[in-house]
Design a protein around this motif. Sequence first.
Motif, short mmCIF file in Angstrom:
data_model
loop_
_atom_site.label_atom_id
_atom_site.label_comp_id
_atom_site.label_asym_id
_atom_site.label_seq_id
_atom_site.Cartn_x
_atom_site.Cartn_y
_atom_site.Cartn_z
N TRP A 1 -11.26 -8.69 -14.41
CA TRP A 1 -9.94 -8.39 -13.82
C TRP A 1 -8.88 -9.38 -14.28
CZ3 TRP A 1 -6.81 -11.60 -11.08
CH2 TRP A 1 -7.37 -12.79 -10.63
N TYR A 2 -9.27 -10.64 -14.50
CA TYR A 2 -8.33 -11.73 -14.78
C TYR A 2 -7.53 -11.50 -16.05
CZ TYR A 2 -6.81 -16.63 -15.43
OH TYR A 2 -6.08 -17.78 -15.61
N THR A 3 -8.03 -10.69 -16.95
CA THR A 3 -7.31 -10.44 -18.20
C THR A 3 -5.95 -9.80 -17.93
OG1 THR A 3 -7.56 -9.55 -20.44
CG2 THR A 3 -8.21 -8.11 -18.65
N TRP A 4 -5.79 -9.18 -16.75
CA TRP A 4 -4.55 -8.47 -16.41
C TRP A 4 -3.60 -9.32 -15.58
CZ3 TRP A 4 -4.00 -4.48 -19.32
CH2 TRP A 4 -5.08 -3.67 -19.66
N ARG A 5 -3.84 -10.62 -15.48
CA ARG A 5 -3.06 -11.47 -14.57
C ARG A 5 -1.55 -11.36 -14.82
NH1 ARG A 5 -5.60 -13.84 -18.50
NH2 ARG A 5 -4.72 -15.54 -19.76
N HIS A 6 -1.14 -11.38 -16.10
CA HIS A 6 0.30 -11.30 -16.41
C HIS A 6 0.87 -9.93 -16.03
CE1 HIS A 6 -0.34 -15.01 -18.57
NE2 HIS A 6 -1.14 -14.42 -19.43
N GLN A 7 0.11 -8.89 -16.30
CA GLN A 7 0.59 -7.53 -16.03
C GLN A 7 0.61 -7.24 -14.53
OE1 GLN A 7 -1.64 -8.17 -18.76
NE2 GLN A 7 0.30 -8.16 -19.90
N MET A 8 -0.39 -7.70 -13.80
CA MET A 8 -0.45 -7.43 -12.36
C MET A 8 0.79 -7.95 -11.65
SD MET A 8 -4.43 -8.17 -11.32
CE MET A 8 -4.20 -7.59 -9.63
N GLU B 1 0.81 -1.21 0.00
CA GLU B 1 0.00 0.00 0.00
C GLU B 1 0.85 1.27 0.00
OE1 GLU B 1 -2.94 0.02 3.07
OE2 GLU B 1 -3.89 -1.84 2.37
N SER B 2 2.12 1.14 0.34
CA SER B 2 3.00 2.31 0.36
C SER B 2 3.67 2.55 -0.99
CB SER B 2 4.08 2.11 1.43
OG SER B 2 4.90 1.00 1.12
N SER B 3 3.39 1.71 -1.98
CA SER B 3 4.02 1.83 -3.30
C SER B 3 3.17 2.68 -4.23
CB SER B 3 4.22 0.45 -3.91
OG SER B 3 5.06 -0.35 -3.12
N PRO B 4 3.77 3.25 -5.29
CA PRO B 4 2.98 3.97 -6.30
C PRO B 4 1.90 3.06 -6.88
CG PRO B 4 5.33 4.26 -6.68
CD PRO B 4 5.20 3.21 -5.63
N ALA B 5 0.72 3.62 -7.13
CA ALA B 5 -0.44 2.80 -7.50
C ALA B 5 -0.71 2.79 -9.00
CB ALA B 5 -1.68 3.31 -6.76
N VAL B 6 -1.19 1.64 -9.46
CA VAL B 6 -1.59 1.43 -10.85
C VAL B 6 -2.96 0.78 -10.84
CG1 VAL B 6 -1.04 0.31 -13.04
CG2 VAL B 6 0.82 1.08 -11.54
N ILE B 7 -3.91 1.34 -11.59
CA ILE B 7 -5.22 0.71 -11.71
C ILE B 7 -5.41 0.22 -13.14
CG2 ILE B 7 -6.45 2.90 -12.21
CD1 ILE B 7 -8.81 1.72 -10.56
N PHE B 8 -5.89 -1.01 -13.27
CA PHE B 8 -6.11 -1.65 -14.56
C PHE B 8 -7.62 -1.69 -14.84
CE2 PHE B 8 -2.04 -3.40 -13.20
CZ PHE B 8 -1.30 -3.49 -14.38
N LEU B 9 -8.00 -1.22 -16.03
CA LEU B 9 -9.42 -1.19 -16.43
C LEU B 9 -9.60 -2.11 -17.63
CD1 LEU B 9 -10.02 2.67 -16.16
CD2 LEU B 9 -10.33 0.91 -14.38
N HIS B 10 -10.46 -3.10 -17.48
CA HIS B 10 -10.62 -4.13 -18.51
C HIS B 10 -11.59 -3.71 -19.61
CE1 HIS B 10 -14.66 -5.34 -17.18
NE2 HIS B 10 -14.24 -5.25 -15.92
#
Length: 318
Positions: free
Chosen positions: A39-46, A24-33
């Motif tokens: 959400w699962y489409t981003w499994r490799h990227q996450m 939670e202390s790291s820079p944040a990234v949100i993925f929009l499918h």
Amino acid sequence: MDQIAHKFLQVNGLKLHVAELGSESSPAVIFLHGFPEIWYTWRHQMIAVANAGFRVIAPDFRGYGLSDSPAEPEKASFDDLINDTASILDSLAISKVFVIAKDFGAMVAYPFALLHPHKVAGIIALGLPFMPPGAFTHHFVLPEGLYVRRWQEPGRAEADFGRFDVKTVVRNIYILFSQSEMPIANENEEIMDLVKPLTRLPSWLTEEDLSVYVDLYEKSGFRTALQVPYRSLQMVGSTVQDPKIEAQTLLIIGEEDYAFKIPGLDEYVKSGEVKKYVPNQETIYVPGGSHFVHEQFPDHVNECILTFLDNNKHLVVV
């Protein structure tokens, strides 16, 4: 995959599912499918982005996956998804974020950046550029028989899909969308008829992957998914008087993505016209890449994403 945490947030009257990984202390990234994804489409990227030192969040849009459907799916709009995105970030106490979006997820990401520029450190869009005002009424005319136009008609997709089980519908859509030709049906056929019964899945999508999507579409159905994006497309295109996104932006396009055969769309990007709206955009073309380039070539796409994030992470104050 076991490291990915799943939580539910009460957002705008609905319980929305969010997959999350990283500190939670790291820079944040949100993925929009996009569609037919979750959400699962981003499994490799996450996993790759979290391993690089970022906090990653991948929600299911309302009416998709494990998220609640709105009470009246036929009234859902892109505005709902934009508001949900802002509310998810507020709920997680994230003040600034990198937004990574695919397909119609980009139609959420770009207006989100216009409405909340202070919240956006940068944008990575896969497969869809910024859409100018009146995109699908003045700029890009969708061919007759294209799946988008067919699914805009209330009841037509429902009747088409209803002839098959959910697994067959999702399988057929993945097969169609991974090809280089636009899925266009003749006057006397429906979109599902375009896939021969024994056609194999693309090599990068396993039966196990497919089952994840199928299980969740059996839960959610397609009511909200047909409304947003397809039956809300007339509202796509910024309503801002002079839209301009100043955030650093990366557009990743598969060279075999059928979407760029929509008349005018490829030229809009290659001519630089898109930079009237997104002046700080870089575009990367992936040879052989399909509409699902991030699943097809995850290592290459991850490298592009991580380079962009590394170059711009100074814009996020944690």
